[in-house]
Design an enzyme around this catalytic site. Structure first.
Site, PDB file in Angstrom:
ATOM      1  N   PRO A   7       0.953  -1.279   0.023  1.00  8.01           N
ATOM      2  CA  PRO A   7       0.004  -0.159   0.076  1.00  8.01           C
ATOM      3  C   PRO A   7       0.760   1.225   0.038  1.00  8.01           C
ATOM      4  O   PRO A   7       2.134   1.136   0.559  1.00  8.01           O
ATOM      5  CB  PRO A   7      -0.844  -0.256   1.288  1.00  8.01           C
ATOM      6  CG  PRO A   7       0.198  -0.945   2.293  1.00  8.01           C
ATOM      7  CD  PRO A   7       0.998  -1.846   1.354  1.00  8.01           C
ATOM      8  N   ASP A  39      -3.217   4.995  -2.186  1.00  9.98           N
ATOM      9  CA  ASP A  39      -4.272   5.508  -1.763  1.00  9.98           C
ATOM     10  C   ASP A  39      -4.605   7.089  -1.912  1.00  9.98           C
ATOM     11  O   ASP A  39      -4.723   7.909  -1.027  1.00  9.98           O
ATOM     12  CB  ASP A  39      -4.029   5.258  -0.018  1.00  9.98           C
ATOM     13  CG  ASP A  39      -5.523   5.511   0.797  1.00  9.98           C
ATOM     14  OD1 ASP A  39      -6.686   5.366   0.352  1.00  9.98           O
ATOM     15  OD2 ASP A  39      -5.263   5.760   1.928  1.00  9.98           O
ATOM     16  N   ARG A  74      -4.348  -3.416   1.540  1.00 13.84           N
ATOM     17  CA  ARG A  74      -3.925  -4.540   1.719  1.00 13.84           C
ATOM     18  C   ARG A  74      -4.703  -5.708   1.390  1.00 13.84           C
ATOM     19  O   ARG A  74      -4.538  -6.670   0.242  1.00 13.84           O
ATOM     20  CB  ARG A  74      -3.270  -5.034   2.857  1.00 13.84           C
ATOM     21  CG  ARG A  74      -1.884  -4.074   3.412  1.00 13.84           C
ATOM     22  CD  ARG A  74      -1.305  -4.693   4.625  1.00 13.84           C
ATOM     23  NE  ARG A  74      -0.016  -3.769   4.971  1.00 13.84           N
ATOM     24  CZ  ARG A  74      -0.141  -3.040   5.890  1.00 13.84           C
ATOM     25  NH1 ARG A  74      -0.726  -2.848   6.779  1.00 13.84           N
ATOM     26  NH2 ARG A  74       1.157  -2.435   6.214  1.00 13.84           N
ATOM     27  N   ASP A  90       6.112  -2.677   3.097  1.00 15.26           N
ATOM     28  CA  ASP A  90       5.480  -1.389   3.092  1.00 15.26           C
ATOM     29  C   ASP A  90       6.221  -0.314   1.935  1.00 15.26           C
ATOM     30  O   ASP A  90       7.529  -0.727   1.942  1.00 15.26           O
ATOM     31  CB  ASP A  90       5.732  -0.650   4.553  1.00 15.26           C
ATOM     32  CG  ASP A  90       4.476  -1.313   5.444  1.00 15.26           C
ATOM     33  OD1 ASP A  90       3.421  -1.841   4.930  1.00 15.26           O
ATOM     34  OD2 ASP A  90       4.524  -1.379   6.895  1.00 15.26           O
ATOM     35  N   SER A  91       5.931   0.800   1.794  1.00 17.90           N
ATOM     36  CA  SER A  91       6.217   1.737   0.592  1.00 17.90           C
ATOM     37  C   SER A  91       7.484   2.364   1.207  1.00 17.90           C
ATOM     38  O   SER A  91       8.022   2.938   0.377  1.00 17.90           O
ATOM     39  CB  SER A  91       5.406   2.408  -0.062  1.00 17.90           C
ATOM     40  OG  SER A  91       4.489   3.219   0.821  1.00 17.90           O
ATOM     41  N   ASP A  92       7.516   2.554   2.436  1.00 20.66           N
ATOM     42  CA  ASP A  92       8.862   3.165   2.984  1.00 20.66           C
ATOM     43  C   ASP A  92       9.921   2.105   3.547  1.00 20.66           C
ATOM     44  O   ASP A  92      11.002   2.567   3.853  1.00 20.66           O
ATOM     45  CB  ASP A  92       8.685   4.243   4.071  1.00 20.66           C
ATOM     46  CG  ASP A  92       7.663   3.394   5.195  1.00 20.66           C
ATOM     47  OD1 ASP A  92       7.364   2.195   5.078  1.00 20.66           O
ATOM     48  OD2 ASP A  92       7.304   4.044   6.102  1.00 20.66           O
ATOM     49  N   ARG A 124      15.347   2.426  13.401  1.00 20.47           N
ATOM     50  CA  ARG A 124      14.365   2.018  14.429  1.00 20.47           C
ATOM     51  C   ARG A 124      14.751   0.655  14.747  1.00 20.47           C
ATOM     52  O   ARG A 124      15.482  -0.242  14.169  1.00 20.47           O
ATOM     53  CB  ARG A 124      12.982   1.943  13.720  1.00 20.47           C
ATOM     54  CG  ARG A 124      12.742   1.144  12.636  1.00 20.47           C
ATOM     55  CD  ARG A 124      11.306   1.054  12.143  1.00 20.47           C
ATOM     56  NE  ARG A 124      10.332   0.498  13.028  1.00 20.47           N
ATOM     57  CZ  ARG A 124       9.187   0.635  12.853  1.00 20.47           C
ATOM     58  NH1 ARG A 124       8.430   1.207  11.814  1.00 20.47           N
ATOM     59  NH2 ARG A 124       8.084  -0.035  13.762  1.00 20.47           N
ATOM     60  N   ASP A 176      -2.422  -4.820  11.559  1.00 21.65           N
ATOM     61  CA  ASP A 176      -1.406  -5.966  11.124  1.00 21.65           C
ATOM     62  C   ASP A 176      -1.299  -7.044  12.456  1.00 21.65           C
ATOM     63  O   ASP A 176      -1.006  -8.229  12.162  1.00 21.65           O
ATOM     64  CB  ASP A 176      -0.069  -5.539  10.557  1.00 21.65           C
ATOM     65  CG  ASP A 176       0.472  -4.449  11.726  1.00 21.65           C
ATOM     66  OD1 ASP A 176      -0.186  -3.836  12.504  1.00 21.65           O
ATOM     67  OD2 ASP A 176       1.795  -4.389  11.904  1.00 21.65           O
ATOM     68  N   ARG A 204      10.937   6.574   9.790  1.00 20.44           N
ATOM     69  CA  ARG A 204      11.176   7.671   9.308  1.00 20.44           C
ATOM     70  C   ARG A 204      11.673   8.929  10.227  1.00 20.44           C
ATOM     71  O   ARG A 204      11.548   8.571  11.386  1.00 20.44           O
ATOM     72  CB  ARG A 204       9.659   8.240   8.882  1.00 20.44           C
ATOM     73  CG  ARG A 204       9.184   7.323   7.652  1.00 20.44           C
ATOM     74  CD  ARG A 204       7.831   7.736   7.399  1.00 20.44           C
ATOM     75  NE  ARG A 204       7.236   7.020   6.345  1.00 20.44           N
ATOM     76  CZ  ARG A 204       5.848   7.220   5.827  1.00 20.44           C
ATOM     77  NH1 ARG A 204       5.297   8.310   6.016  1.00 20.44           N
ATOM     78  NH2 ARG A 204       5.191   6.381   5.204  1.00 20.44           N
TER      79      ARG A 204
END
Length: 306
Positions: A7, A39, A74, A90-92, A124, A176, A204
């Site tokens: 997504p 989206d 999703r 995930d797109s990042d 992270r 999730d 991020r």
């Protein structure tokens, strides 16, 4: 073939790295399908995605009006996926360049319903202890995999479809967690593949991703309620059930109880929704004595539910 489900919403800063990691896979592109559901992005995401139509051969793009629900996106992608396995990206985030080849070889040797793999964190923390050793069939409690309910895994598509396992798009955050808990609990075989950084989870810098944002207390209770219902429905025995339920108390209940913004109404809701899952064995499994004492003070000693 492995279907990559992604997504996206306004991820122009990180999207190119994500898509390039798929385009540059050592595996043949014939073994890869990518279902990208956007989206209603208002940044340059659409142009970036369109630029990969020739680089990712089986790129299926869905342009969706804005919903703010990765769970819904999703589910749309899952319904369109054609691969034997579905990998959630995930797109990042981005994949190691040998990820698809290694996962394909692994699942050719033995079929698994859920495959967890070694993760790498970028700015992270990520789960590590339960992902350090390759194993074709893990005990979901003894291995500690029950502690890792993030989306960063691969599932057999027929398994998900036959059990009608989908994301709950009524949850504003944390969808999730119940999805992966149900998958792990209903799987006949769960595997772990290690020895390579298969997936990099990005933190991020501005903390703007949904997985990094702090949830509201009521959102936490809603996710916990859904998780509790699924665990009690699908756990094969009390030991598995109690280990999965630890999350409700170590992660959610403590944060709500200790928060200065929590009011009496919220505390009563927490006790009503979580109290039914509190028992003496769960109390014994709480990670620290200090946390256990706080929870016993709030929920009781746990002997009622035994």
């Amino acid at each position: 073939m492995i279907s990559i489900v992604t997504p996206n919403y306004n991820c122009e800063r990180w999207l190119d790295r994500c898509l390039q990691s798929v385009a540059d896979q050592t595996s043949s592109q014939d073994n890869i399908e990518m279902v990208m559901v956007d989206d209603g992005s208002t940044d340059a995401s659409k142009e970036i995605i369109k630029g990969y139509r020739g680089k990712i051969h089986n790129l299926d793009i869905v342009w969706h009006e804005h919903t703010g629900k990765p769970s819904l996106l999703r589910n749309i992608a899952l319904d369109r996926a054609q691969g034997d396995y579905v990998l959630f990206l995930d797109s990042d985030d981005f994949l190691g360049l040998d990820t698809i080849r290694r996962l394909s070889l692994f699942t050719q040797k033995r079929q698994s319903d859920v495959v967890a793999f070694q993760l790498q964190g970028l700015n992270r923390n990520v789960p590590k202890s339960m992902l350090q050793k390759t194993c074709y069939a893990v005990d979901i409690v003894k291995s500690g995999i029950y502690k890792s309910l993030g989306i960063w895994k691969m599932c057999r598509r027929d398994f998900l479809d036959s059990h009608e396992i989908r994301f709950d798009d009524t949850l504003p955050s944390g969808d999730d967690i119940p999805f992966m808990a149900e998958s792990l609990l209903r799987a006949k075989n769960v595997s772990v593949l290690s020895g390579y950084p298969f997936y990099t989870v990005r933190g991020r810098e501005d903390g703007s991703s949904l997985t990094q944002m702090e949830w509201s207390h009521r959102e936490r209770i809603r996710v916990g309620k859904k998780l509790g219902e699924l665990v009690c429905t699908y756990a094969m025995d009390d030991d598995i059930r109690n280990h999965f339920l630890i999350r409700l108390f170590n992660t959610d209940a403590l944060r709500i109880i200790e928060s200065p913004s929590t009011n009496q109404t919220l505390l009563e809701e927490l006790k009503n929704e979580y109290g039914k899952y509190w028992n003496s064995r769960v109390a014994d499994l709480i990670y620290t004595d200090e946390a256990r004492d706080k929870l016993i003070t709030f929920f009781g000693d746990g002997n009622i539910n035994g």
